[in-house]
Design a protein around this motif. Structure first.
Motif, PDB file in Angstrom:
ATOM      1  N   ASP A  15       0.730   1.673 -22.795  1.00 40.21           N
ATOM      2  CA  ASP A  15       0.250   3.042 -23.029  1.00 40.21           C
ATOM      3  C   ASP A  15       0.438   3.889 -21.768  1.00 40.21           C
ATOM      4  O   ASP A  15       0.939   5.017 -21.825  1.00 40.21           O
ATOM      5  CB  ASP A  15      -1.228   3.001 -23.454  1.00 40.21           C
ATOM      6  N   ARG A  23       3.049   7.041 -21.698  1.00 41.22           N
ATOM      7  CA  ARG A  23       2.556   8.423 -21.636  1.00 41.22           C
ATOM      8  C   ARG A  23       3.005   9.189 -20.396  1.00 41.22           C
ATOM      9  O   ARG A  23       2.685  10.371 -20.253  1.00 41.22           O
ATOM     10  CB  ARG A  23       1.042   8.496 -21.850  1.00 41.22           C
ATOM     11  N   THR A  62       1.109   9.283 -26.567  1.00 39.18           N
ATOM     12  CA  THR A  62       0.748   8.013 -27.215  1.00 39.18           C
ATOM     13  C   THR A  62      -0.432   8.245 -28.172  1.00 39.18           C
ATOM     14  O   THR A  62      -1.106   9.282 -28.094  1.00 39.18           O
ATOM     15  CB  THR A  62       0.339   6.970 -26.150  1.00 39.18           C
ATOM     16  N   ASP A  83      -3.432   6.998 -28.143  1.00 37.24           N
ATOM     17  CA  ASP A  83      -4.691   7.207 -27.422  1.00 37.24           C
ATOM     18  C   ASP A  83      -4.764   8.599 -26.785  1.00 37.24           C
ATOM     19  O   ASP A  83      -5.834   9.172 -26.655  1.00 37.24           O
ATOM     20  CB  ASP A  83      -4.873   6.138 -26.332  1.00 37.24           C
ATOM     21  N   LEU A 137      -2.353  -0.206 -28.576  1.00 33.55           N
ATOM     22  CA  LEU A 137      -1.236  -0.574 -27.694  1.00 33.55           C
ATOM     23  C   LEU A 137      -1.801  -1.254 -26.458  1.00 33.55           C
ATOM     24  O   LEU A 137      -2.897  -0.909 -26.025  1.00 33.55           O
ATOM     25  CB  LEU A 137      -0.477   0.679 -27.236  1.00 33.55           C
ATOM     26  N   ASN A 147       2.138   9.097 -32.824  1.00 36.95           N
ATOM     27  CA  ASN A 147       0.937   9.415 -32.037  1.00 36.95           C
ATOM     28  C   ASN A 147      -0.322   9.643 -32.882  1.00 36.95           C
ATOM     29  O   ASN A 147      -1.412   9.753 -32.339  1.00 36.95           O
ATOM     30  CB  ASN A 147       1.196  10.547 -31.024  1.00 36.95           C
ATOM     31  N   ARG A 207      -2.776  -1.675 -22.807  1.00 42.43           N
ATOM     32  CA  ARG A 207      -3.114  -0.580 -21.882  1.00 42.43           C
ATOM     33  C   ARG A 207      -1.960  -0.209 -20.962  1.00 42.43           C
ATOM     34  O   ARG A 207      -1.701   0.966 -20.706  1.00 42.43           O
ATOM     35  CB  ARG A 207      -4.327  -0.971 -21.037  1.00 42.43           C
TER      36      ARG A 207
END
Ligand SMILES: [Zn+2]
Length: 264
Positions: free
Chosen positions: A187, A191, A196, A198, A182, A176, A184
């Motif tokens: 992700d 998550r 993740t 982001d 990654l 992370n 979208r």
């Protein structure tokens, strides 16, 4: 002890392999351009790793946490030693409780001035990549080791499970913090369960208000349940600034400066 010895090998080999894989992925699919670049940041983070490995040896995770686990086992101490549950159920409970304990520790790192001094070293990095996961001040490592040992003893976590959790936690931290773009959709799916890159990026924002979100290191459950989840920075993932607002120069790339940071 044979199991613990073998566990020690995996505890080093798995994160090391993951570090190389993630660093390669960062080179192929970078999420953001680095502000301070790789050097001397990477050298500094390698030195962080070495100093933590030395401290880790003196105050070995295996010695302290291992002692806590063995002591709880011998004295039938700890919640899990009071009930007779299948091993995998015990392991699952231990993983969830330890994950929450780590979330709580991180929360207090941001709340308590003394703890924040140590943890701010991690946040002073002006970029985020896989090596940021190595950037923890030895003071913080010492606090974490004793804290986790106490949880392991109170809960009566078997040694092998405690060690597996440590590998799992390190693997998640490497993932992370990595600077990987990654897809979208991936992700969004990931998550639901796991933190993740982001999602953790928001926590490293220079905006103090955003640092008080996404404390999770592995499971996203706690941030979602306790109202500290934030999907993205108000500035967006591309424009968000990383680090501490008052440190906007190259100092965090230096090892000596970073080691002295809690004392300033
Ligand atoms: Zn933090």
């Amino acid at each position: 002890m044979i199991q613990a010895g073998l566990g020690h090998y995996y505890a080093v080999a798995i994160p090391a392999l993951l570090l190389v894989l993630l660093a390669s992925a960062e080179a192929i699919w970078p999420r953001r351009a680095l502000v301070l670049g790789r050097n001397p940041r990477w050298r500094t983070h390698a030195l962080f790793f070495i100093s933590n490995a030395v401290i880790g040896r003196l105050l070995s995770f295996l010695v302290v946490v291992g002692m806590a686990a063995n002591w709880a086992d011998t004295h039938k101490f700890g919640v899990l030693n009071l009930v007779a549950l299948p091993f995998w159920v015990e392991a699952a409970i231990a993983f969830i409780v330890l994950d929450f304990a780590v979330w709580l520790q991180h929360f207090f790192m941001h709340r308590t001035p003394l703890l924040w001094r140590m943890h701010a070293v991690h946040h002073s990095d002006r970029d985020l990549d896989v090596t940021t996961a190595l950037r923890f001040h030895p003071f913080e490592l010492i606090v974490s080791t004793f804290y986790k040992s106490a949880i392991v003893a109170l809960l009566g976590v078997p040694l092998l499970v405690a060690l597996a959790f440590e590998v799992w936690l390190n693997a998640n931290a490497l993932f992370n913090h990595s600077n990987i773009r990654l897809p979208r959709k991936l992700d969004r799916i990931l998550r639901l369960l796991l933190v993740t890159p982001d999602m953790h990026l928001v926590h490293h924002s220079t905006l103090v208000e955003e640092q008080k979100h996404n404390f999770g290191f592995a499971l996203t459950l706690w941030d979602r349940a306790l109202g500290t989840y934030r999907a993205e920075s108000i500035l967006g993932a591309e424009n968000q600034k990383i680090g501490l607002a008052m440190i906007d120069d190259g100092r965090p790339s230096g090892f000596i400066w970073s080691m002295k940071q809690p004392l300033t």
